[in-house]
Write a protein that holds these residues in place. Sequence first.
Motif, PDB file in Angstrom:
ATOM      1  N   VAL A 230       0.925  -1.237   0.177  1.00 19.27           N
ATOM      2  CA  VAL A 230       0.195  -0.013  -0.092  1.00 19.27           C
ATOM      3  C   VAL A 230       0.784   1.220  -0.053  1.00 19.27           C
ATOM      4  O   VAL A 230       1.962   1.335   0.842  1.00 19.27           O
ATOM      5  CB  VAL A 230      -0.931   0.000   1.395  1.00 19.27           C
ATOM      6  CG1 VAL A 230      -1.769   1.202   1.228  1.00 19.27           C
ATOM      7  CG2 VAL A 230      -1.831  -0.962   1.389  1.00 19.27           C
TER       8      VAL A 230
ATOM      9  N   SER B  79      -0.605   6.912  -2.875  1.00 22.51           N
ATOM     10  CA  SER B  79      -2.209   6.448  -3.312  1.00 22.51           C
ATOM     11  C   SER B  79      -3.247   6.837  -2.224  1.00 22.51           C
ATOM     12  O   SER B  79      -4.117   7.297  -2.615  1.00 22.51           O
ATOM     13  CB  SER B  79      -2.054   4.935  -3.598  1.00 22.51           C
ATOM     14  OG  SER B  79      -1.485   4.699  -4.657  1.00 22.51           O
ATOM     15  N   LEU B  80      -2.914   6.557  -0.914  1.00 20.91           N
ATOM     16  CA  LEU B  80      -3.798   6.845   0.121  1.00 20.91           C
ATOM     17  C   LEU B  80      -4.174   8.464   0.220  1.00 20.91           C
ATOM     18  O   LEU B  80      -5.218   8.991   0.258  1.00 20.91           O
ATOM     19  CB  LEU B  80      -3.409   6.454   1.383  1.00 20.91           C
ATOM     20  CG  LEU B  80      -3.056   4.906   1.650  1.00 20.91           C
ATOM     21  CD1 LEU B  80      -2.391   4.531   2.923  1.00 20.91           C
ATOM     22  CD2 LEU B  80      -4.358   4.173   1.506  1.00 20.91           C
TER      23      LEU B  80
ATOM     24  N   ILE C 161      -8.390   3.600   5.233  1.00 17.50           N
ATOM     25  CA  ILE C 161      -8.493   2.608   4.088  1.00 17.50           C
ATOM     26  C   ILE C 161      -7.830   1.353   4.207  1.00 17.50           C
ATOM     27  O   ILE C 161      -8.580   0.271   3.896  1.00 17.50           O
ATOM     28  CB  ILE C 161      -7.904   3.632   3.027  1.00 17.50           C
ATOM     29  CG1 ILE C 161      -8.712   4.953   2.826  1.00 17.50           C
ATOM     30  CG2 ILE C 161      -8.011   2.920   1.622  1.00 17.50           C
ATOM     31  CD1 ILE C 161      -8.062   5.818   1.905  1.00 17.50           C
ATOM     32  N   VAL C 162      -6.546   1.362   4.829  1.00 12.62           N
ATOM     33  CA  VAL C 162      -5.863   0.089   4.909  1.00 12.62           C
ATOM     34  C   VAL C 162      -6.759  -0.756   5.886  1.00 12.62           C
ATOM     35  O   VAL C 162      -6.546  -2.021   5.625  1.00 12.62           O
ATOM     36  CB  VAL C 162      -4.566   0.487   5.668  1.00 12.62           C
ATOM     37  CG1 VAL C 162      -3.590  -0.976   5.363  1.00 12.62           C
ATOM     38  CG2 VAL C 162      -3.827   1.479   4.622  1.00 12.62           C
TER      39      VAL C 162
ATOM     40  N   LEU D  73      -9.211  -2.489   3.832  1.00 11.46           N
ATOM     41  CA  LEU D  73      -8.621  -3.503   3.185  1.00 11.46           C
ATOM     42  C   LEU D  73      -8.520  -4.980   3.948  1.00 11.46           C
ATOM     43  O   LEU D  73      -9.119  -5.937   3.321  1.00 11.46           O
ATOM     44  CB  LEU D  73      -7.186  -3.262   2.642  1.00 11.46           C
ATOM     45  CG  LEU D  73      -6.165  -4.498   2.329  1.00 11.46           C
ATOM     46  CD1 LEU D  73      -6.559  -5.207   1.182  1.00 11.46           C
ATOM     47  CD2 LEU D  73      -4.922  -3.741   1.930  1.00 11.46           C
TER      48      LEU D  73
ATOM     49  N   SER E 207      -7.223  -3.269  -4.438  1.00  8.34           N
ATOM     50  CA  SER E 207      -8.105  -2.437  -5.017  1.00  8.34           C
ATOM     51  C   SER E 207      -9.446  -2.737  -4.373  1.00  8.34           C
ATOM     52  O   SER E 207     -10.001  -3.496  -4.146  1.00  8.34           O
ATOM     53  CB  SER E 207      -8.293  -2.591  -6.443  1.00  8.34           C
ATOM     54  OG  SER E 207      -9.137  -1.480  -7.169  1.00  8.34           O
TER      55      SER E 207
ATOM     56  N   GLN F   2      -7.323   1.667  -6.469  1.00  2.38           N
ATOM     57  CA  GLN F   2      -5.989   0.840  -6.352  1.00  2.38           C
ATOM     58  C   GLN F   2      -5.147   1.449  -4.957  1.00  2.38           C
ATOM     59  O   GLN F   2      -5.224   2.688  -5.013  1.00  2.38           O
ATOM     60  CB  GLN F   2      -5.147   0.861  -7.411  1.00  2.38           C
ATOM     61  CG  GLN F   2      -5.676  -0.075  -8.312  1.00  2.38           C
ATOM     62  CD  GLN F   2      -4.682  -0.221  -9.738  1.00  2.38           C
ATOM     63  OE1 GLN F   2      -5.067  -0.570 -10.749  1.00  2.38           O
ATOM     64  NE2 GLN F   2      -3.541   0.184  -9.457  1.00  2.38           N
ATOM     65  N   LEU F   3      -4.683   0.889  -4.223  1.00  2.00           N
ATOM     66  CA  LEU F   3      -3.766   1.145  -3.098  1.00  2.00           C
ATOM     67  C   LEU F   3      -2.488   1.592  -3.364  1.00  2.00           C
ATOM     68  O   LEU F   3      -1.531   1.660  -2.401  1.00  2.00           O
ATOM     69  CB  LEU F   3      -4.249   0.270  -1.890  1.00  2.00           C
ATOM     70  CG  LEU F   3      -5.570   0.167  -1.505  1.00  2.00           C
ATOM     71  CD1 LEU F   3      -5.656  -0.350  -0.100  1.00  2.00           C
ATOM     72  CD2 LEU F   3      -6.412   1.575  -1.333  1.00  2.00           C
TER      73      LEU F   3
END
Length: 474
Positions: free
Chosen positions: A209, A213-214, A260-261, A264, A301, A331-332
């Motif tokens: 990750v 992107s985050l 967000i993580v 996931l 993703s 996508q991360l």
Amino acid sequence: MTQSVVVQVGQCGNQVGCRFWDLALREHAHVNKKGLYDEALSSFFRNVDSRESDGGACAVGGRIQHLKARAVLVDMEEGVVNEILQGPLREVFDSTQLLTDVSGSGNNWAVGHMTYGSAYREQIVDKLRKAAEHCDCLQCFFLIHSMGGGTGSGLGTRVLSLLEEEFPEVCRIVASIYPSAEDDVVTSPYNSVLAMRELTEHADCVLPVENQSLVDIVNKIKQMSHGGKPGSAIKRDSAVISGQGGLSGPEKPFDAMNNIVANLLLNITSSARFDGSLNMDLNEIAMNLVPFPRLHYLVPSLTPLYTLSDVSVPTRRLDQMFSDAFSKDHQLIRADPKRSLYLACALMVRGNVQVSDLRRNIERLKPSLPFISWNQEGWKTGLCSVPPVGHSHSLLALANNTCVKPTFMELRERFTKLYRKKAHLHHYLHVEGMEQSFFSEAVSSLSSLIEEYDHLDATKGRLMPDAPRLSIAR
């Protein structure tokens, strides 16, 4: 019923882990209205009767006495762990699960890996064994750490090698947070490349990750929520913005990114935590998605990443969700899988989705996704009936794709710029047990990994006679 243990190492690892436990408890509370300790809860939580001096677990099916997370928390600074212990999640952990120091690793992989790894080896192994002993059937270890600092990268990868030594048969899935090029830790390229060698050698699967992107995802959501368009406001209970995540005090800049993580991890573990018509065993991820042992980096993703507050806006079509999962915006990691080669792909769907919907969308998307010649049917699918709180359904895609190569090349380039000047090397070489050969071996391992991806791209995925390959389960 199988159980998994989450191992959180370093500041980032513990912050992300904290968000995971908060959201997991919310999901279980949303589904388990009667407060029973059931199989779903037992996958990641123990039920401890506080009246029992030995802390024994209660029988499955009984009332919840006292939930304890199946987790080990390690950090060489006390700050984040102390915050957790003072926050709403304090009852979920006890002292036998925690290991802290006061001085930190000084953004130095060698201090985390060598100094603290040696000093705390026995204590770490003891805590891991205790966590494993509380499981009837231990299926997986999830390690959460970052690559740029000292504790996450150094001690995190030392813990990973200890997991392989102590529990060689148990699957090791690692969520690794990669620093951006503008990272404020000047030594992060060293730490990341040294950690990469360990991840390549000792992990079964790595979910890379990228911080950048985050940041991009969070910024995009903020723009949407302030756009002023009807229905564009983001709901407060969305996946990205969800209260304090077990920490006290006001929201912090990294909370939305960490969340967000955490989502996931919620999605990847959903089949282990809830029933579904097509449940995916966590071991099957490595078994089905990793045809070459070293090429185990899976591009994650996620969709949806937010909830719109205006409920009158029609729910986006299911097909759109599948399309989004293969778009770069979701996508991360910054990569372009559609221009690279797919070795395998998993789709983990949550909510009221039929197997026929899954199959139809795979058939629809297949022509646009370049799959390796010998694994055209390399899809793994999972259906979990329970959606995340606040959503009707969600989708996690995990792609084993050669598109991770540019990320690794960029990392190698940043490493080489520092290493050519021998910048900051003395900080590492003063650490007992650390030698300069570690640097050359680590960058050589990374170059070898890049070459393996290159080789697949160059041959368009035709399997060469001498290529070692694991059998792919169907």
